[in-house]
Scaffold this active site. Structure first.
Site, PDB file in Angstrom:
ATOM      1  N   GLU A 178       0.825  -1.201   0.000  1.00 55.24           N
ATOM      2  CA  GLU A 178       0.000   0.000   0.000  1.00 55.24           C
ATOM      3  C   GLU A 178       0.862   1.254   0.000  1.00 55.24           C
ATOM      4  OE1 GLU A 178      -2.624   0.165   3.301  1.00 55.24           O
ATOM      5  OE2 GLU A 178      -3.609  -1.737   2.842  1.00 55.24           O
TER       6      GLU A 178
ATOM      7  N   CYS B  81      -3.669   1.405   8.225  1.00 52.09           N
ATOM      8  CA  CYS B  81      -2.504   0.956   7.463  1.00 52.09           C
ATOM      9  C   CYS B  81      -2.532  -0.560   7.305  1.00 52.09           C
ATOM     10  CB  CYS B  81      -1.230   1.392   8.187  1.00 52.09           C
ATOM     11  SG  CYS B  81       0.277   0.914   7.346  1.00 52.09           S
TER      12      CYS B  81
END
EC number: 2.1.1.192
Length: 389
Positions: free
Chosen positions: A114, A363
């Protein structure tokens, strides 16, 4: 929220070294400017050719060697034989109402990472990932749901910045990435050499020229590496994920504290401050009725008293993760009380602004959710084939 997806294979379960993959070529982003010059000279070219290539990569930001119009075809062939430019494939883009953009990228071996773009009042900030998965084992974090598979190469870390910047280049509005935070999936100091190489590349005055004071590296608390980092002469900002003011509580939510308890951690932090004369930021996630009691705030104020003039505390609203449903976000009232205790003790602190709350905000959450869907799809396809026999 808008989401754009492209088809790709599910992430592979078997690990394979990148260099052993058929047809694998490392990204040229992984070379420092000096290394690129040395490589060019070793392959029969003048130093200025390497400078031209560097400019094509970081100033014109081309995505293929063929776009380098002042480089000979023979030298382009050598480049193509040894390197790729950008090794990442875009899988998913999620855009939040507040302008935050979350990217899911696929690596050459099929693994997923990511990257997050955040719009701040001071410019565009990108949060990069440094590892595939994480072994630190924080009990509230989505990143650690999948254990570390491998470190990212320096080129793969740089490539995240380049792909985000390309989006704005293509729009033609002149916006550029001005700030970088190394706070994505993984522990940066567990991939120390590649992270250091990345920092020096993006900070290079002849490249992206992102100022050192605009770059922040976040660590969960690898005390020996904090000391080593202090001696590197890299004038970037350091953030430490603290999240608890005493050893018992911190060890219960952050496994790293069992190896490097607060005494060792703060010894390293004090060394860092004395060596660099730079301020350290402490990250503190607010977990409801876990670490957000007024007495916790007082403990935190006492813990950081010795380095108060060169420290700063970010109080961070928790983004819930379904796999960690025993944790929840602190109420606004509890955060306000915690904040007030710190301020009364003269602590420099702020409640951090939230970004991307309407997308997979935590996250590692987008990656984890995508991998689940990929596995479910693979199982369904396998089941369908079995039934069709």
């Amino acid at each position: 929220m808008s989401e754009v997806t492209t088809q790709s294979k599910p992430e592979r379960r078997k690990r394979q070294k990148l260099e052993d993959m058929e047809g694998y070529k490392p990204s040229i982003y992984g070379l420092t400017r000096d290394e690129l010059i040395d490589w060019a000279v070793e392959h029969g070219e003048k130093k200025f050719r390497a400078t031209q290539i560097w400019d094509w990569l970081y100033k014109k930001r081309v995505q293929s060697f063929e776009e380098m119009t002042n480089i000979s075809k023979d030298f382009i062939a050598k480049l193509n034989d040894n390197f790729c430019v950008n090794p990442l494939k875009q899988r998913i883009v999620q855009e939040s109402k507040d302008g935050t953009v979350k990217y899911l990228f696929e690596l050459p071996d099929g693994m997923l990472i990511e990257t997050v773009l955040m719009r701040q009042h001071y410019g565009l900030s990108v949060c990069v990932t440094t590892q595939v998965g994480c072994n630190i084992g924080c009990t509230f974090c989505a990143s650690g749901l999948i254990k570390k598979q491998r470190d990212l190469t320096a080129g793969e870390i740089v490539a995240q910045i380049m792909l985000v910047q390309k989006y704005f280049d293509d729009r033609g509005d002149g916006e550029r990435v001005s700030h970088v935070v190394v706070m994505g999936i993984g522990e940066p100091f567990d991939n120390y050499d590649n992270v250091l190489r990345f920092l020096r590349t993006i900070n290079n005055d002849n490249g992206l020229a992102i100022g050192a004071r605009h770059i922040t590296v976040s660590t969960s608390g690898l005390a020996p590496k904090i000391k080593e980092f202090a001696n590197e002469g890299v004038q970037v900002n350091l953030a430490v994920s603290l999240h608890a003011p005493n050893n018992d509580l911190r060890s219960s939510i952050m496994r790293i504290n069992r190896s490097f308890p607060l005494e060792k951690l703060f010894e390293a932090i004090e060394y860092y401050i004395q060596t660099t004369n730079r301020r350290v930021t402490f990250e503190y996630i607010m977990l409801n009725e876990v670490n957000d009691h007024p007495e916790n705030a007082q403990e935190l104020a006492d813990l950081t008293k010795k380095i108060r003039k060169l420290s700063y505390i970010n109080l961070i609203p928790y983004n819930p993760v379904s796999e960690h449903d025993h944790y929840s976000r602190s109420t606004k009232e509890r955060v306000a009380t915690f904040y007030d205790v710190l301020k009364k003790n003269g602590v420099n602190c702020v409640v951090r602004q939230e970004h991307g709350t309407d997308i997979d905000a935590a996250c590692g959450q987008l990656r984890s959710n995508t991998m689940k869907r990929d596995r479910q799809k693979a199982v369904a396809e396998a089941s369908g084939k079995s039934e069709g026999k």
